[in-house]
Structure formats: C-alpha cells, structure tokens
Design a protein around this motif. Structure first.
Motif, PDB file in Angstrom:
ATOM      1  N   ILE A  47      43.590  23.296  23.717  1.00  0.00           N
ATOM      2  CA  ILE A  47      44.723  24.067  23.208  1.00  0.00           C
ATOM      3  C   ILE A  47      44.216  25.397  22.650  1.00  0.00           C
ATOM      4  CG2 ILE A  47      46.657  24.083  21.600  1.00  0.00           C
ATOM      5  CD1 ILE A  47      46.563  21.028  21.613  1.00  0.00           C
ATOM      6  N   PRO A  48      44.706  26.529  23.149  1.00  0.00           N
ATOM      7  CA  PRO A  48      44.231  27.841  22.659  1.00  0.00           C
ATOM      8  C   PRO A  48      44.611  28.073  21.201  1.00  0.00           C
ATOM      9  CG  PRO A  48      46.137  28.106  24.103  1.00  0.00           C
ATOM     10  CD  PRO A  48      45.732  26.669  24.198  1.00  0.00           C
ATOM     11  N   GLY A  49      43.713  28.744  20.477  1.00  0.00           N
ATOM     12  CA  GLY A  49      43.979  29.069  19.077  1.00  0.00           C
ATOM     13  C   GLY A  49      43.597  27.974  18.111  1.00  0.00           C
ATOM     14  N   ILE A  50      43.051  26.878  18.628  1.00  0.00           N
ATOM     15  CA  ILE A  50      42.687  25.718  17.801  1.00  0.00           C
ATOM     16  C   ILE A  50      41.180  25.493  17.876  1.00  0.00           C
ATOM     17  CG2 ILE A  50      42.916  23.217  17.540  1.00  0.00           C
ATOM     18  CD1 ILE A  50      45.380  24.745  16.682  1.00  0.00           C
ATOM     19  N   SER A  51      40.554  25.191  16.761  1.00  0.00           N
ATOM     20  CA  SER A  51      39.133  24.825  16.758  1.00  0.00           C
ATOM     21  C   SER A  51      38.979  23.400  16.248  1.00  0.00           C
ATOM     22  CB  SER A  51      38.320  25.785  15.872  1.00  0.00           C
ATOM     23  OG  SER A  51      38.800  25.762  14.538  1.00  0.00           O
ATOM     24  N   VAL A  52      37.985  22.705  16.774  1.00  0.00           N
ATOM     25  CA  VAL A  52      37.732  21.305  16.402  1.00  0.00           C
ATOM     26  C   VAL A  52      36.304  21.179  15.894  1.00  0.00           C
ATOM     27  CG1 VAL A  52      37.595  18.923  17.233  1.00  0.00           C
ATOM     28  CG2 VAL A  52      39.401  20.428  18.083  1.00  0.00           C
ATOM     29  N   LEU A  53      36.154  20.585  14.724  1.00  0.00           N
ATOM     30  CA  LEU A  53      34.823  20.370  14.164  1.00  0.00           C
ATOM     31  C   LEU A  53      34.108  19.308  14.979  1.00  0.00           C
ATOM     32  CD1 LEU A  53      32.821  20.850  11.760  1.00  0.00           C
ATOM     33  CD2 LEU A  53      33.943  18.922  10.632  1.00  0.00           C
ATOM     34  N   ILE A  93      40.634  19.821  12.386  1.00  0.00           N
ATOM     35  CA  ILE A  93      41.201  20.863  13.235  1.00  0.00           C
ATOM     36  C   ILE A  93      41.410  22.125  12.409  1.00  0.00           C
ATOM     37  CG2 ILE A  93      43.103  21.450  14.789  1.00  0.00           C
ATOM     38  CD1 ILE A  93      43.693  18.418  14.954  1.00  0.00           C
ATOM     39  N   GLY A  94      40.947  23.258  12.938  1.00  0.00           N
ATOM     40  CA  GLY A  94      41.091  24.545  12.271  1.00  0.00           C
ATOM     41  C   GLY A  94      42.192  25.381  12.893  1.00  0.00           C
ATOM     42  N   PHE A  95      42.920  26.133  12.047  1.00  0.00           N
ATOM     43  CA  PHE A  95      44.063  26.922  12.509  1.00  0.00           C
ATOM     44  C   PHE A  95      43.937  28.400  12.151  1.00  0.00           C
ATOM     45  CE2 PHE A  95      45.380  22.583  11.704  1.00  0.00           C
ATOM     46  CZ  PHE A  95      46.098  22.253  12.853  1.00  0.00           C
ATOM     47  N   SER A  96      42.754  28.842  11.733  1.00  0.00           N
ATOM     48  CA  SER A  96      42.610  30.225  11.255  1.00  0.00           C
ATOM     49  C   SER A  96      42.892  31.242  12.353  1.00  0.00           C
ATOM     50  CB  SER A  96      41.202  30.433  10.686  1.00  0.00           C
ATOM     51  OG  SER A  96      40.219  30.203  11.681  1.00  0.00           O
ATOM     52  N   GLN A  97      42.653  30.877  13.624  1.00  0.00           N
ATOM     53  CA  GLN A  97      42.931  31.812  14.718  1.00  0.00           C
ATOM     54  C   GLN A  97      44.426  32.070  14.885  1.00  0.00           C
ATOM     55  OE1 GLN A  97      40.713  31.007  18.425  1.00  0.00           O
ATOM     56  NE2 GLN A  97      39.455  29.579  17.253  1.00  0.00           N
ATOM     57  N   LEU A  98      45.238  31.169  14.326  1.00  0.00           N
ATOM     58  CA  LEU A  98      46.688  31.345  14.367  1.00  0.00           C
ATOM     59  C   LEU A  98      47.204  32.068  13.129  1.00  0.00           C
ATOM     60  CD1 LEU A  98      47.727  27.786  15.604  1.00  0.00           C
ATOM     61  CD2 LEU A  98      47.432  29.852  16.981  1.00  0.00           C
ATOM     62  N   GLY A  99      46.289  32.366  12.196  1.00  0.00           N
ATOM     63  CA  GLY A  99      46.712  32.994  10.953  1.00  0.00           C
ATOM     64  C   GLY A  99      47.357  32.016   9.997  1.00  0.00           C
ATOM     65  N   VAL A 124      43.835  17.894   3.602  1.00  0.00           N
ATOM     66  CA  VAL A 124      44.235  19.280   3.856  1.00  0.00           C
ATOM     67  C   VAL A 124      43.240  20.209   3.179  1.00  0.00           C
ATOM     68  CG1 VAL A 124      46.100  20.960   3.725  1.00  0.00           C
ATOM     69  CG2 VAL A 124      46.631  18.524   3.764  1.00  0.00           C
ATOM     70  N   GLY A 125      42.829  21.257   3.885  1.00  0.00           N
ATOM     71  CA  GLY A 125      41.962  22.281   3.311  1.00  0.00           C
ATOM     72  C   GLY A 125      42.594  23.646   3.481  1.00  0.00           C
ATOM     73  N   THR A 126      41.948  24.656   2.945  1.00  0.00           N
ATOM     74  CA  THR A 126      42.498  26.001   3.052  1.00  0.00           C
ATOM     75  C   THR A 126      42.512  26.499   4.492  1.00  0.00           C
ATOM     76  OG1 THR A 126      40.304  26.914   2.579  1.00  0.00           O
ATOM     77  CG2 THR A 126      41.826  26.653   0.715  1.00  0.00           C
ATOM     78  N   ARG A 127      41.585  26.003   5.322  1.00  0.00           N
ATOM     79  CA  ARG A 127      41.470  26.503   6.696  1.00  0.00           C
ATOM     80  C   ARG A 127      41.637  25.419   7.752  1.00  0.00           C
ATOM     81  NH1 ARG A 127      38.633  31.473   6.740  1.00  0.00           N
ATOM     82  NH2 ARG A 127      37.642  31.001   8.728  1.00  0.00           N
ATOM     83  N   SER A 128      41.764  24.169   7.343  1.00  0.00           N
ATOM     84  CA  SER A 128      41.792  23.085   8.333  1.00  0.00           C
ATOM     85  C   SER A 128      42.496  21.859   7.777  1.00  0.00           C
ATOM     86  CB  SER A 128      40.360  22.713   8.737  1.00  0.00           C
ATOM     87  OG  SER A 128      39.661  22.188   7.609  1.00  0.00           O
ATOM     88  N   ILE A 129      42.750  20.908   8.663  1.00  0.00           N
ATOM     89  CA  ILE A 129      43.246  19.594   8.254  1.00  0.00           C
ATOM     90  C   ILE A 129      42.413  18.529   8.975  1.00  0.00           C
ATOM     91  CG2 ILE A 129      45.581  20.338   7.718  1.00  0.00           C
ATOM     92  CD1 ILE A 129      46.517  19.398  10.380  1.00  0.00           C
TER      93      ILE A 129
END
Length: 331
Positions: free
Chosen positions: A146-152, A170-176, A197-202
């Motif tokens: 899925i574009p815009g998503i990062s996985v640890l 899962i990180g969502f920072s690329q989506l703002g 939940v974190g500031t940049r990921s869940i």
C-alpha cells in the motif's frame, strides 16, 4: 560505584513493538561474573513456541523472566507468571519475597485462566501458532504494497537479535498523519482497535484469537485511510518528530514520597515551569510517566506533553487532563 558488583541486570525484551535483545550474549557475559539476569518479558509469553518465533528468555539463559501471560496468550487480564531457571538466584528468597507481596486471598479466576493458557499451549506446542504466523506474514505482505505506508521489520533494526513477527507496526508519516489520527480513523470508520498508538505509528498484536476476517478488515481499512489521505511529497506537511527528550535532564527536588505528602496548589501550565511537580503526568499510550511527584518541571517536559496531547494522546494521572493547569508542591 567503582569496585562494586551489580546485584543483577534487568533487560526488557521484547519491547512493546516486538524488538528483541540478544539475551544469550547478555546472559553469558553476566553469568561469567556471577551476575543474575532478570528479563521483563511481558510481551513475550509466546516466544519459543514456533520455529519462526525468537527464543524465550529462559531458552537464552535468563535466571528470572516475568511474563504478562494475558498480553499474548489467552489468560485473563492481570494474570502473569514468574519463571525461574538455573541456580544463581536463591529460590527460597524469591518465595519469601512473594509471600511478603502477594495476597493471601488470590483470585482463583486468574489462577485458573493461567492454568488454562498453559494447558492450551501444551496440547500443540509446536503448531499452535501456525495460523497466527500465517496471518501475520500475510498482513505484512499486503500492507507493504500500500503506497504511503511503512511497516516496521527486521531490516529496520538489524543490529538487534530478532523481532517478533506477531507484532505489526505501521507508520503513516508519509500521509501527514500522526498515529493518533490514523487510529481514530480506523476505529471510527472500520471498528479496528490497535494495541498501541504512537505519535508516528500504531502497533497491532496478532495472536491466537486473530482471524482472517480481522486481517482482511485491517487491510481494507488502511487502503481506505490511504485513499482519503493523499500522500505528502517531500517534507511539506509531513508529521515531524518533535525532537523533545523530556527524560534527558531530570532534576529531582524531593523524593516522590515527600512530594506525595507535601501541601500542594494548582497553577496554570505557564506558571508551572521550574516548580516541583506534585502529581504523576503520563501520556497514554504508551503509559510512561513524563513527570512524577518531586521532579522539577522543565520546558522540554512541558513541550513534550503539549505536543503529544495535540496529536491525540490522553493524559492520565494529571488532575487536569487538558493540561491547562498542573498541581505543584508548596516548597
């Protein structure tokens, strides 16, 4: 401290996100000096029960391992186990300590659920996590597409020994989006509840109760989130790391006990700078206190608290969760 022998070494492994330390090397080094190793393995009660899972703390030589059995296995909330191995730690002393701390009226519901979780594992110890592992690998494979998503994944922390494949971060920072914003959308629109939940990921915990329907709903939910949140190109609009390190310059003016019993007053957050904190202020998740009673309130700590609150964190422990005011000690 020079010339003094450490009483023990305490290691947290795995972390909430599933990152594991090299306990085998740590235990070997400590044992060569006669030092016991205690492992906070709260999130690792399942480790060692599948060929693709990291080894457990006891399998790697730990002397004591504390597991929150309820976090990943199927016992009731609040139930946990203390495991012992080897002969470095005095078993009788451990028993005496437990007798001093534990109730003489334990919950037999909790004890029975621990036994049930143990029995469940013992029936098929080598295959019980097959389905969960399959679903975890499937989820990571499709979410990575899925574009815009990062996985640890392990490549992100290759200097560590292993990472728990049943944790999905899962990180969502690329989506703002912050983790709090993404969590709110997934919960509100799709009924998806995350573990952390974190500031940049869940982070999600995949376990014995996870079904294919859960994974499919998660993948569809993330696809919908991406479709309604255009990816950010470059740095514009990207969720920034606040850079705050609120724990770097802790200054304790009073012991927590003295601060607890001291007379107190409530002041505005602007007036609290430099005062002695009179309450425990803890953003949740992850539930780690930023300020405790007796600690001098710093600008960094306040900035960090206001930053995570603005991103959606719930402030626990504080008399005013909105952080408009803070309780301080009269000193």
């Amino acid at each position: 401290m020079e010339g003094q022998k450490p009483a023990t070494v305490l290691v947290t492994s795995p972390t909430y996100h599933g990152i594991c330390s090299n306990l085998a090397e740590i235990c070997q080094l400590c044992h060569s000096h006669g030092i016991p190793v205690i492992v906070d393995e709260a999130h690792g009660a399942h480790l060692g029960f599948h060929p693709q899972l990291p080894n457990s703390a006891l399998q790697q030589g730990a002397d004591l391992a504390v597991q929150s059995t309820h976090k990943v296995l199927c016992s009731l909330t609040q139930s946990s186990m203390l495991h012992m191995s080897g002969n470095i730690v005095d078993r009788e002393r451990i028993c005496r300590c437990l007798q001093a701390l534990q109730s003489t009226s334990p919950s037999y519901l909790l004890l029975a659920s621990l036994d049930a979780a143990r029995a469940q594992l013992s029936e098929n110890p080598n295959t019980i996590f097959n389905k969960a592992m399959e679903l975890a690998f499937e989820a990571k494979y499709f979410i990575k597409q899925i574009p815009g998503i990062s996985v640890l994944d392990f490549a992100s922390f290759s200097n560590f020994a292993a990472i728990d494949p049943l944790r999905l971060t899962i990180g969502f920072s690329q989506l703002g989006l912050s983790g709090y914003e993404a969590d709110e959308i997934l919960c509100r629109d799709h009924g998806i509840i995350c573990e952390l939940v974190g500031t940049r990921s869940i982070t999600f915990a995949i376990n014995l109760g996870t079904t294919r329907d859960h994974i499919e709903r998660l993948i569809l939910g993330i696809k919908h989130l991406v479709a309604t949140s255009a990816p950010i190109h470059g740095d514009k609009g990207r969720v920034e790391n606040s850079g705050c390190t609120p724990f770097a310059d802790i200054n304790m003016s009073m012991t927590p006990r003295d601060a607890f019993f001291a007379s107190k007053k409530k002041v505005s957050i602007g007036e609290s700078l430099g005062e002695v904190c009179g309450e425990l202020i803890c953003p949740y998740p992850p539930g780690i206190p930023v300020m405790i009673p007796g600690e001098v309130i710093t600008e960094k700590a306040l900035d960090h608290l206001l930053d995570v609150r603005s991103k959606g964190a719930v402030i626990t422990g504080a008399s005013d969760p909105s952080l408009s005011s803070v309780v301080v000690c009269n000193v």
